[in-house]
Write a protein that holds these residues in place. Sequence first.
Motif, mmCIF file in Angstrom:
data_model
loop_
_atom_site.group_PDB
_atom_site.id
_atom_site.type_symbol
_atom_site.label_atom_id
_atom_site.label_comp_id
_atom_site.label_asym_id
_atom_site.label_seq_id
_atom_site.Cartn_x
_atom_site.Cartn_y
_atom_site.Cartn_z
ATOM 1 N N ASP A 93 11.921 1.699 -12.652
ATOM 2 C CA ASP A 93 12.294 1.910 -11.252
ATOM 3 C C ASP A 93 12.537 0.590 -10.516
ATOM 4 O OD1 ASP A 93 9.762 0.904 -10.493
ATOM 5 O OD2 ASP A 93 8.867 2.904 -10.445
ATOM 6 N N ALA A 94 12.714 0.678 -9.208
ATOM 7 C CA ALA A 94 13.063 -0.491 -8.399
ATOM 8 C C ALA A 94 12.016 -1.594 -8.462
ATOM 9 C CB ALA A 94 13.292 -0.071 -6.948
ATOM 10 N N ASN A 95 10.765 -1.220 -8.683
ATOM 11 C CA ASN A 95 9.675 -2.190 -8.739
ATOM 12 C C ASN A 95 9.295 -2.594 -10.159
ATOM 13 O OD1 ASN A 95 9.256 -2.148 -5.852
ATOM 14 N ND2 ASN A 95 8.371 -0.111 -6.135
ATOM 15 N N GLU A 139 7.469 9.724 -11.600
ATOM 16 C CA GLU A 139 7.786 10.879 -10.752
ATOM 17 C C GLU A 139 9.188 11.399 -11.057
ATOM 18 O OE1 GLU A 139 5.182 9.960 -6.713
ATOM 19 O OE2 GLU A 139 7.143 9.001 -6.985
ATOM 20 N N LEU A 170 15.423 7.995 -7.838
ATOM 21 C CA LEU A 170 14.847 6.658 -7.708
ATOM 22 C C LEU A 170 15.219 6.036 -6.365
ATOM 23 C CD1 LEU A 170 15.513 5.162 -11.265
ATOM 24 C CD2 LEU A 170 13.276 5.733 -10.312
ATOM 25 N N GLU A 171 16.447 6.298 -5.942
ATOM 26 C CA GLU A 171 16.920 5.730 -4.678
ATOM 27 C C GLU A 171 16.164 6.301 -3.488
ATOM 28 O OE1 GLU A 171 21.179 3.992 -3.224
ATOM 29 O OE2 GLU A 171 21.174 5.810 -4.426
ATOM 30 N N GLN A 172 15.564 7.462 -3.680
ATOM 31 C CA GLN A 172 14.731 8.058 -2.628
ATOM 32 C C GLN A 172 13.353 7.413 -2.548
ATOM 33 O OE1 GLN A 172 14.539 12.310 -3.292
ATOM 34 N NE2 GLN A 172 16.776 12.499 -3.438
ATOM 35 N N GLY A 173 13.069 6.492 -3.482
ATOM 36 C CA GLY A 173 11.786 5.803 -3.470
ATOM 37 C C GLY A 173 10.759 6.346 -4.433
ATOM 38 N N LYS A 174 11.155 7.309 -5.260
ATOM 39 C CA LYS A 174 10.224 7.871 -6.228
ATOM 40 C C LYS A 174 10.008 6.891 -7.380
ATOM 41 C CE LYS A 174 10.982 12.775 -5.292
ATOM 42 N NZ LYS A 174 11.568 12.562 -3.962
ATOM 43 N N SER A 175 8.840 6.957 -7.990
ATOM 44 C CA SER A 175 8.522 6.072 -9.103
ATOM 45 C C SER A 175 9.185 6.572 -10.385
ATOM 46 C CB SER A 175 7.007 6.023 -9.318
ATOM 47 O OG SER A 175 6.546 7.270 -9.839
ATOM 48 N N VAL A 191 17.752 -0.138 -7.474
ATOM 49 C CA VAL A 191 17.293 1.239 -7.677
ATOM 50 C C VAL A 191 16.537 1.391 -8.995
ATOM 51 C CG1 VAL A 191 18.036 3.643 -7.980
ATOM 52 C CG2 VAL A 191 19.121 2.188 -6.244
#
Length: 277
Positions: free
Chosen positions: A87-89, A66, A58-63, A37
Motif C-alpha cells: 500500500d501507500a505506506n 484490508e 487503496l486510494e481510499q486509504g485502506k491498508s 497509492v
Amino acid sequence: MTFSIVGYDPKEKTWGVAVQSKFLGVGAVVPFAKAGVGAIATQSYANTSYGPNGLALLEQGKSAQEVLDLLLQEDPDREMRQVGIVDANGQAATFTGKECYDWAGGTTGEYFAAQGNILVDEKTVESMKNTFLETEGALAKRLLRALNAGQAAGGDSRGMQSAALLVVKEAGGYGGFNDRLIDLRVDDHPKPIDELMRIYSLQRLYFSSSKPERIAAIEGEVEDELGRHLSRLGYLTETAGLSDALRAYLHTENFEMREQEKGKIDLDVLDFMKKQS
C-alpha cells in the motif's frame, strides 16, 4: 505458473512489480501500480479486476490487508487466486488460495510481498525475499535482482516465457506527464529475465540524467574517438562538422536526456556509440 515481487521504496517514493511466467505477455495481466497509492500483482487464474479495483480501494486509504480481504470477499473463485499488495505506506499483504497448483505460496516483509505458484519449490520465494532485503539502490534494481534470484533458485517448474517490470513515481514518466517511471515487458523469450535486465539497462541509459562525473570535454582522445565513430556511423561528413554531427546523432538515437552544452559529451553515450555496428 508465475512468480512476482511487489515493492515500495520510502526514500524514492516509488512502487513497483516485477514478474516472470511460463505465460505469453505476463506484463499485460499481472502488474498494476499507481504512484502515491500502491502496487498489486494478481496471478494464478488471475482476476485482473483485482488491479484497478484494488488500487481504487487503496486510494481510499485502506491498508494492503484490508484491500486484500475485500477483494477476496467478493470473489467466489478466491481459492484459485494468488495476490501480492503493497500500500501507500509500504505495508504488505499476500494470499495464496488452496486450489493454486503446487508449489504455491508467498511471504511478506518490510516494504514487499513475494509470491509464486507452480514453482519448483519454496526456495524461489525465499530467494526473492532475501535478495530484495539485501540489495541496495533503486527499487527497480532491487525488484529485478530479486526476480533473477528467484529464477536461479528454481523458478516456474514449467519454464520461462515472459517477464515484466513496472515502477511508478509521481510525475516520473516521460516528460513528467504520468507516473510510469519504468514500464518494460518481454512478452516471449527463451530467457525473459535476462532480456528484461538488458532492456532495463537501456532504459536507464536513454531516460536517466547524465552523471556529472561522466561528462567530459570534447578534446584530445575523446575528440578523436568521437570523430571516428560519428564518421563510421555516417553522421560526420564534409558538410556536417563534429558539433552538428553529434547533435544529429543524439536526436536520432533519442538521447536528448544526455545532451550536454556545446563542447561536452556524456561518456556513457560515447561508450554506447562504440558498440554500435
